[in-house]
Design an enzyme around this catalytic site. Structure first.
Site, short mmCIF file in Angstrom:
data_model
loop_
_atom_site.label_atom_id
_atom_site.label_comp_id
_atom_site.label_asym_id
_atom_site.label_seq_id
_atom_site.Cartn_x
_atom_site.Cartn_y
_atom_site.Cartn_z
CG HIS A 277 -4.09 -3.35 2.57
ND1 HIS A 277 -2.91 -2.68 3.47
CD2 HIS A 277 -4.52 -2.13 2.26
CE1 HIS A 277 -2.92 -1.57 3.66
NE2 HIS A 277 -4.17 -1.31 3.07
CD GLU B 126 -2.02 -5.95 4.84
OE1 GLU B 126 -2.06 -4.76 5.34
OE2 GLU B 126 -1.49 -6.38 3.83
CB CYS C 16 -1.09 -0.21 1.09
SG CYS C 16 -2.51 1.20 0.85
#
Length: 211
Positions: A192, A194, A82
């Protein structure tokens, strides 16, 4: 042996979720701002949320640019996420404020020109040829984005014996932007991983296997 990863702690705000996702890959993960630990790790992850200028201030405070530069000089892998991807470019322009980035790649991070901003939610990507991060994944796979700014033009020109980076694109509201870059030891994603569930875990797993 499991690879040892460092998630660079410079106050970016999404450290815990990044560390948890990386642990799923089977790697050993440490969250730290320690200069020597970040240099020694098998892989360094540079997360980032919030404003470009604030992230650059945080990175400068822990000598993040120096850490990244020294790792890349030795072909030591780095993954930006990001805003951790955005700061790898020359500059960011937010609310009329221009900030200097790390200049690993030429280019400007600017506001998306889409009817609805921020770009928040799940979206597909269009991987470039030779991609390792997206190799074999369904083209309809969706990843989680949350951002108002992005790199809308790829400006690095490669000639001679050098291998060009692999650029992955995405589109929001008719505006095309860089969603990921794979450039030797330096990789980055605008989305993202994650926060992208199993799809993001697959991308991280591919990166960890490449270390």
């Amino acid at each position: 042996m499991s690879p040892k990863l460092v998630v660079l702690d410079y106050g970016s705000g999404n450290l815990a979720s990044a560390a948890r996702a990386l642990l799923r890959t089977g790697a050993e993960v440490e969250v730290t701002s320690d200069f020597d630990a970040a240099l020694a790790a098998d892989g360094l992850v540079v997360p980032g949320v919030g404003a470009y200028e604030a992230c650059m201030q945080g990175l400068n405070a822990v000598r993040g640019g120096r850490i990244i530069g020294r790792r890349l000089a030795g072909s030591r892998p780095v993954l930006g996420i990001c805003v951790g991807m955005q700061v790898l470019f020359d500059r960011g322009v937010e609310h009329g404020v221009e900030s200097t980035g790390l200049s690993e790649w030429p280019g400007t991070v600017e506001r998306l020109q889409a009817p609805i901003v921020p770009h928040m939610g799940w979206n597909t990507v269009q991987p470039g040829e030779r991609s390792v991060l997206f190799d074999g994944l369904d083209p309809e796979t969706r990843y989680y984005f949350v951002h108002s700014y992005a790199v809308r033009r790829w400006e690095l020109e490669v000639s001679g014996p050098f291998t060009p980076p692999v650029i992955t694109w995405a589109e929001h509201g008719g505006d095309r932007f860089v969603a990921a870059v794979e450039n030797g030891p330096l990789s980055a994603t605008q989305f993202h991983p994650e926060k992208s569930g199993d799809a993001g875990a697959e991308v991280l797993q591919r990166w960890v296997r490449s270390l």
